[in-house]
Design a protein around this motif. Structure first.
Motif, PDB file in Angstrom:
ATOM      1  N   ILE A  87       0.768  -1.120  -0.132  1.00 60.59           N
ATOM      2  CA  ILE A  87       0.036  -0.164  -0.027  1.00 60.59           C
ATOM      3  C   ILE A  87       1.028   1.083  -0.483  1.00 60.59           C
ATOM      4  CG2 ILE A  87      -2.121   1.398   1.705  1.00 60.59           C
ATOM      5  CD1 ILE A  87      -3.121  -1.390  -0.274  1.00 60.59           C
ATOM      6  N   LYS A  88       0.730   2.114  -0.882  1.00 56.53           N
ATOM      7  CA  LYS A  88       1.317   3.672  -1.559  1.00 56.53           C
ATOM      8  C   LYS A  88       1.263   3.842  -0.284  1.00 56.53           C
ATOM      9  CE  LYS A  88       1.576   3.097  -6.377  1.00 56.53           C
ATOM     10  NZ  LYS A  88       1.604   3.544  -7.386  1.00 56.53           N
ATOM     11  N   PRO A  89       1.873   5.229   0.788  1.00 53.43           N
ATOM     12  CA  PRO A  89       1.904   6.339   1.461  1.00 53.43           C
ATOM     13  C   PRO A  89       1.534   6.981   1.188  1.00 53.43           C
ATOM     14  CG  PRO A  89       4.551   5.288   1.008  1.00 53.43           C
ATOM     15  CD  PRO A  89       4.011   4.633   0.243  1.00 53.43           C
ATOM     16  N   LYS A  90       0.719   8.044   1.770  1.00 46.42           N
ATOM     17  CA  LYS A  90      -0.218   9.069   2.070  1.00 46.42           C
ATOM     18  C   LYS A  90       0.905  10.083   1.112  1.00 46.42           C
ATOM     19  CE  LYS A  90      -4.198  11.903   3.748  1.00 46.42           C
ATOM     20  NZ  LYS A  90      -5.021  11.561   4.154  1.00 46.42           N
ATOM     21  N   TYR A  91       1.152  10.180   0.279  1.00 45.65           N
ATOM     22  CA  TYR A  91       2.474  11.945   0.366  1.00 45.65           C
ATOM     23  C   TYR A  91       0.902  12.631  -0.216  1.00 45.65           C
ATOM     24  CZ  TYR A  91       5.978   8.216  -0.916  1.00 45.65           C
ATOM     25  OH  TYR A  91       6.591   7.639  -0.312  1.00 45.65           O
ATOM     26  N   ALA A  92       1.315  14.031   0.400  1.00 48.79           N
ATOM     27  CA  ALA A  92       0.897  14.915   0.276  1.00 48.79           C
ATOM     28  C   ALA A  92       0.982  16.126  -1.044  1.00 48.79           C
ATOM     29  CB  ALA A  92       1.284  16.766   1.027  1.00 48.79           C
ATOM     30  N   ALA A  93       0.377  16.621  -2.053  1.00 51.29           N
ATOM     31  CA  ALA A  93       0.003  16.957  -3.373  1.00 51.29           C
ATOM     32  C   ALA A  93       1.611  18.027  -3.621  1.00 51.29           C
ATOM     33  CB  ALA A  93      -0.616  18.319  -3.403  1.00 51.29           C
ATOM     34  N   GLU A  94       2.173  18.455  -2.224  1.00 52.07           N
ATOM     35  CA  GLU A  94       3.695  18.691  -3.046  1.00 52.07           C
ATOM     36  C   GLU A  94       4.617  17.653  -3.084  1.00 52.07           C
ATOM     37  OE1 GLU A  94       4.267  21.827  -3.903  1.00 52.07           O
ATOM     38  OE2 GLU A  94       2.329  22.464  -3.407  1.00 52.07           O
ATOM     39  N   THR A  95       3.800  17.192  -2.118  1.00 49.83           N
ATOM     40  CA  THR A  95       5.321  15.970  -2.136  1.00 49.83           C
ATOM     41  C   THR A  95       5.072  14.991  -3.586  1.00 49.83           C
ATOM     42  OG1 THR A  95       5.466  15.552   0.056  1.00 49.83           O
ATOM     43  CG2 THR A  95       6.526  14.067  -1.559  1.00 49.83           C
ATOM     44  N   GLN A  96       4.018  14.895  -3.523  1.00 53.70           N
ATOM     45  CA  GLN A  96       3.584  13.765  -5.024  1.00 53.70           C
ATOM     46  C   GLN A  96       4.081  14.759  -6.575  1.00 53.70           C
ATOM     47  OE1 GLN A  96      -0.296  13.170  -5.411  1.00 53.70           O
ATOM     48  NE2 GLN A  96      -0.225  11.609  -3.941  1.00 53.70           N
ATOM     49  N   ILE A  97       4.287  16.371  -6.044  1.00 56.75           N
ATOM     50  CA  ILE A  97       4.662  16.676  -7.106  1.00 56.75           C
ATOM     51  C   ILE A  97       6.499  16.733  -7.789  1.00 56.75           C
ATOM     52  CG2 ILE A  97       5.085  18.992  -8.471  1.00 56.75           C
ATOM     53  CD1 ILE A  97       2.143  20.233  -7.201  1.00 56.75           C
ATOM     54  N   ASN A  98       6.788  16.686  -5.938  1.00 56.90           N
ATOM     55  CA  ASN A  98       8.605  16.894  -6.030  1.00 56.90           C
ATOM     56  C   ASN A  98       9.188  15.536  -6.339  1.00 56.90           C
ATOM     57  OD1 ASN A  98       8.971  19.120  -4.622  1.00 56.90           O
ATOM     58  ND2 ASN A  98       8.196  18.492  -3.150  1.00 56.90           N
ATOM     59  N   VAL A  99       8.066  14.016  -6.245  1.00 53.97           N
ATOM     60  CA  VAL A  99       8.437  12.893  -6.826  1.00 53.97           C
ATOM     61  C   VAL A  99       7.669  13.131  -8.647  1.00 53.97           C
ATOM     62  CG1 VAL A  99       7.569  10.526  -6.515  1.00 53.97           C
ATOM     63  CG2 VAL A  99       8.085  11.374  -4.565  1.00 53.97           C
ATOM     64  N   SER A 100       7.864  13.221  -8.496  1.00 60.48           N
ATOM     65  CA  SER A 100       7.016  13.466 -10.346  1.00 60.48           C
ATOM     66  C   SER A 100       7.605  14.502 -10.896  1.00 60.48           C
ATOM     67  CB  SER A 100       5.694  14.175 -10.762  1.00 60.48           C
ATOM     68  OG  SER A 100       5.719  15.393 -10.383  1.00 60.48           O
ATOM     69  N   GLY A 101       9.284  15.418 -10.011  1.00 57.31           N
ATOM     70  CA  GLY A 101       9.931  15.963 -11.141  1.00 57.31           C
ATOM     71  C   GLY A 101      11.028  15.290 -10.928  1.00 57.31           C
ATOM     72  N   ILE A 102      11.846  14.629 -10.039  1.00 59.73           N
ATOM     73  CA  ILE A 102      13.044  13.363 -10.286  1.00 59.73           C
ATOM     74  C   ILE A 102      12.591  12.065 -10.509  1.00 59.73           C
ATOM     75  CG2 ILE A 102      11.960  11.865  -8.171  1.00 59.73           C
ATOM     76  CD1 ILE A 102      15.550  13.740  -8.015  1.00 59.73           C
ATOM     77  N   TYR A 103      11.390  12.068 -10.697  1.00 61.02           N
ATOM     78  CA  TYR A 103      10.899  10.640 -12.095  1.00 61.02           C
ATOM     79  C   TYR A 103      11.031  11.434 -13.558  1.00 61.02           C
ATOM     80  CZ  TYR A 103       7.374   8.364 -15.348  1.00 61.02           C
ATOM     81  OH  TYR A 103       6.512   8.077 -16.225  1.00 61.02           O
ATOM     82  N   GLY A 104      10.941  12.385 -13.621  1.00 59.77           N
ATOM     83  CA  GLY A 104      11.249  13.275 -14.865  1.00 59.77           C
ATOM     84  C   GLY A 104      12.678  13.122 -14.820  1.00 59.77           C
ATOM     85  N   LYS A 105      13.785  13.610 -13.739  1.00 57.76           N
ATOM     86  CA  LYS A 105      14.932  13.461 -14.397  1.00 57.76           C
ATOM     87  C   LYS A 105      15.444  12.135 -14.746  1.00 57.76           C
ATOM     88  CE  LYS A 105      15.379  17.579 -11.080  1.00 57.76           C
ATOM     89  NZ  LYS A 105      14.356  18.006 -10.964  1.00 57.76           N
ATOM     90  N   TRP A 106      14.817  10.896 -13.844  1.00 60.27           N
ATOM     91  CA  TRP A 106      15.360   9.537 -13.696  1.00 60.27           C
ATOM     92  C   TRP A 106      15.352   9.395 -15.922  1.00 60.27           C
ATOM     93  CZ3 TRP A 106      18.283   6.026 -12.220  1.00 60.27           C
ATOM     94  CH2 TRP A 106      17.850   4.970 -12.639  1.00 60.27           C
TER      95      TRP A 106
END
Length: 791
Positions: A62-81
């Motif tokens: 079960i994925k952790p409950k991330y805040a909306a800002e955290t999800q945007i941050n993760v999507s940013g590192i996802y694009g870099k990856w």
């Protein structure tokens, strides 16, 4: 019972409550009607519970409950990856991520530091934490602890020395106090020459500055600080589902896709594991329902006193761990520091009070508290409860009805005003938050301080990030057992010590700009552009048009970057060497330079009167004089919210005033030097062809700005298309009437933008661009913008 009923009726009638029973009965009926509609979802059936157990058997994580800002941050590192896997030819991003090893992780962060301008190792550590969150989201497991330790060692031993990453906050942390706040509030009203779309934005800025310093709030608790989600679909790809399924479950679902699509029980179960869109019924900013204004009975004097409370709810991490905090505010002796007067003025400007009798400052400040009560709350209209208090102002000076003020507006104006006021370092909202935290430290218990700052006590956040790095205690005299110099140390410990009122934001002398050597890179680009243009001014349709426009954009960008760099370096040079220059001047026998207070030179009379009150308020005013002054300040705030200045103000001051007609009509030729025949009043029906039809009737602006003449119709049309046309097109799309701001044309019924163009041409002799010409201009700008983005 009848006697009791009659007594209650007599009591309610005497207190003026009897006439409001109809409204109460309507509320009861509405509540009971809505109560019949259950908001709880229906329970699952036996078969659906069985399907749920079968579905959850295949859930591996079960994925952790991330805040909306955290999800945007993760999507940013996802694009870099993804870019790293493509550019470095590592392989398909998801496959490599699921079997990533320590060598790939170390190489990835080496690539990140090479491709991005990272200056602090706090930023690179944040990227590492975001990558760990990305790995957990995609793979359904946490990163290996041994790999984490090796990665952090590689970061400390290799990345930090190679790229010269500095420690966070190593350059110092500005901490504000009351002296700094006084300077910035005075500068905002009295001396700021910057132009804002509407003067209400200046009032908003002062209110935000005060609340940040008085309550230590983050900007997101006042204005809109939510980032826009990425448009590439990465959020849905990463967080579309709440769980990560096992490989067996995924293969089973793929093999039985047709059965699942027809199985209603399984459909209901699958919706439980999908990401739900959680929406709020209001914006994430300070709204009217968070503010309570009240008239209270002072416990000592018994006089009616205006007070205010604000409930701050949108703090950092509030979606997962709500910690609402309520602050109370009382009137200030210095009117420039009083947030209640400012908030009351904004509420009066919005007509937000439910009581119809509250329409000016006197109706509030003259109200009394009934006997037996301690407080009379001032209620808002129900339609205003969800409306943001600090609202956004568009470029054309229109106040938004329901959009909150942007954080970028607060940040940029705070930085600009602090530099213009003579401070060596640009302010950020965190500087005021640090000042509030250090003011509470020692004066309030640590638990109360952490509550006000919304800090978790177990992390000691105040001591690690907010405590003033300047030791605000005279330890020398304490050791020597001498009298402590508390007032002197109060000045040492805050940012006001280094302020130089002679400094401005752009203070580079003209001789420095004139003697500045040309930049070799910019000169090379200019030579290439000159070679392509071959002396031609216009190059529309030129075979190298795209390259010429691209070179022009690069030259303009690099010139702007160089100018900002020179300004920053000169300010640093000035603040370091100016004390030496002053000492050498004194040693040579020169006089000590005396500070002369700047003259208040303002165009808007309401702002000029406010500046006079704030700068010269007497200290020995009585209660009646202070009450009258408070009423005047509130009324001036209300009037100022509806005023406007534009950049034309400065150009209008440099040029001679326009020769306005006094009677008669004008000729219809589009000659810039046209001679006016006499016409009645300052605004004739037939206006000059180089005047803007959107500005001439705007009563929020000064006379010079409304009658300003552009150098040629093309510039006038550019201004009209960029500042006025979009609002009129939006009104046409919504089926609303288009209003022409001219008292003589108020009764005109204009349905379309073309109807408006025909009216101003036939009646006011102003020729605007046609719809086709506007679309062509917008297409050229869009094409140029896309070419810059692709390049």
């Amino acid at each position: 019972m009848p006697a009791r009923t009659e007594a209650v009726r007599h009591h309610t009638a005497r207190n003026g409550v009897l006439g409001h029973h109809a409204d109460f009965l309507k509320r009861v009926a509405d509540r009971e009607t809505n109560a019949r509609v259950s908001k709880q979802p229906p329970p699952l059936s036996v078969k659906q519970h069985a399907a749920h157990r079968k579905k959850m058997t295949g859930v591996r994580f079960i994925k952790p409950k991330y805040a909306a800002e955290t999800q945007i941050n993760v999507s940013g590192i996802y694009g870099k990856w993804k870019r790293y896997c493509t550019d470095m030819e590592v392989g398909e991003w998801e496959t490599i991520l699921k079997k990533v090893n320590i060598a790939t992780m170390e190489d990835f962060f080496l690539w990140v530091c090479e491709k991005h301008k990272i200056r602090s190792w706090g930023t690179s550590l944040e990227y590492i934490r975001q990558f760990q969150q990305l790995y957990t989201t995609v793979t359904g497991q946490y990163t290996d602890r041994n790999n984490n330790k090796e990665l952090y060692k590689y970061h400390d031993r290799v990345l930090i020395p190679r790229f010269g990453l500095r420690a966070p906050n190593i350059d110092g942390k500005p901490v504000l106090n009351v002296d700094a706040l006084r300077v910035i509030l005075t500068f905002n009203i009295a001396y700021d020459t910057g132009v804002v779309p509407l003067e209400r934005q200046r009032v908003n800025q002062a209110g935000c500055d005060m609340i940040i310093c008085y309550a230590g709030v983050r900007p997101a608790e006042l204005v809109n600080n939510e980032r826009k989600p990425p448009k590439d679909g990465s959020l849905d790809e990463l967080f579309g589902a709440k769980a990560v399924m096992s490989a067996e479950a995924q293969s089973d679902n793929e093999g039985t896709e047709d059965n699942v699509a027809t199985d209603e029980d399984m459909k209901v179960v699958e919706t439980l594991l999908l990401q739900e869109t959680v929406g709020r019924d209001r914006q994430k900013a300070l709204c009217y329902e968070d503010i309570l204004m009240m008239i209270v009975r002072h416990p000592a004097t018994g006089q009616a006193t205006l007070a205010m409370s604000i409930k701050f709810v949108h703090h950092k991490g509030c979606d997962n761990k709500p910690r609402p905090t309520i602050f109370f505010f009382t009137p200030s002796k210095k009117l420039i520091f009083c947030p209640i007067l400012l908030f009351l003025a904004l509420a009066l400007s919005d007509h937000a009070f439910e009581a119809k009798c509250i329409d000016d400052a006197r109706s509030v400040l003259a109200a009394q508290v009934p006997g037996g009560l301690l407080c009379v709350p001032l209620r808002w209209k129900e339609s205003m409860l969800k409306i943001p208090f600090f609202r956004r102002v568009s470029r054309d000076g229109a106040l938004s009805e329901n959009e909150a003020m942007l954080y970028a507006t607060l940040r940029d104006h705070m930085a600009r005003q602090s530099l213009e006021a003579g401070f060596g370092v640009a302010w950020t909202p965190k500087a005021g938050r640090r000042g509030a935290a250090n003011a509470a430290n020692g004066n309030a218990p640590d638990a109360v301080r952490d509550q006000m700052m919304r800090h978790n006590p177990k992390f000691f956040t105040f001591f690690s990030a907010y405590l003033n790095q300047i030791a605000n205690f005279h330890l020398q005299n304490a050791f020597l057992e001498e009298e402590l110099e508390n007032q002197l140390f109060r000045m040492f410990a805050h940012v006001s010590l280094t302020r130089d009122p002679r400094a401005t934001r752009d203070m580079v002398p003209e001789e420095v700009w004139a003697s500045l050597p040309p930049d070799p890179e910019i000169s090379k680009l200019e030579e290439r552009r000159a070679e392509l243009k071959q002396g031609q001014y216009r190059f529309d349709g030129h075979k190298d048009e795209d390259e010429i426009r691209e070179l022009t954009y690069k030259i303009r960008l690099k010139l702007s970057q160089r100018e900002k760099r020179i300004v920053k370096e000169y300010r640093e040079y000035y603040f370091y060497h100016r004390p030496t220059w002053d000492l050498e001047r004194q040693a040579e026998g020169g006089e000590v330079e005396q500070y002369e207070e700047l003259a208040i030179d303002l165009v808007i009379p309401e702002r000029a009167r406010l500046a006079e009150i704030f700068c010269h308020q007497p200290d020995d005013l009585g209660d009646k004089e202070m009450a009258q002054l408070r009423i005047e300040v509130i009324n001036l705030y209300v009037a100022l919210c509806g005023k406007r200045e534009t950049v034309k103000r400065k150009r209008a001051q440099r040029t001679a005033p326009a020769k306005l007609p006094t009677s008669g009509f004008i000729k219809l030729e589009a000659d810039p030097d046209i001679e006016f025949k006499p016409a009645p009043g300052p605004f004739p029906l037939l206006t000059h062809p180089n005047q803007c039809p959107g500005c001439i009737g705007d009563e929020r602006m000064s006379l010079k700005e409304r009658t300003f003449r552009y150098c040629r119709p093309t510039k006038r049309n550019d201004h009209f298309d960029d500042n006025h046309l979009e609002a009129k097109e939006r009104a046409e799309q919504l089926g609303q009437l288009i209003i022409y701001n001219d008292k003589r044309c108020k009764d005109m019924t204009l349905y379309t933008v073309d109807h408006f163009r025909n009216h101003v041409q036939s009646v006011h002799t102003i020729t605007l661009r046609t719809s086709e010409q506007v679309q062509e201009r917008r297409a050229r700008k869009l094409k140029l913008r896309r070419s810059r983005q692709s390049g």
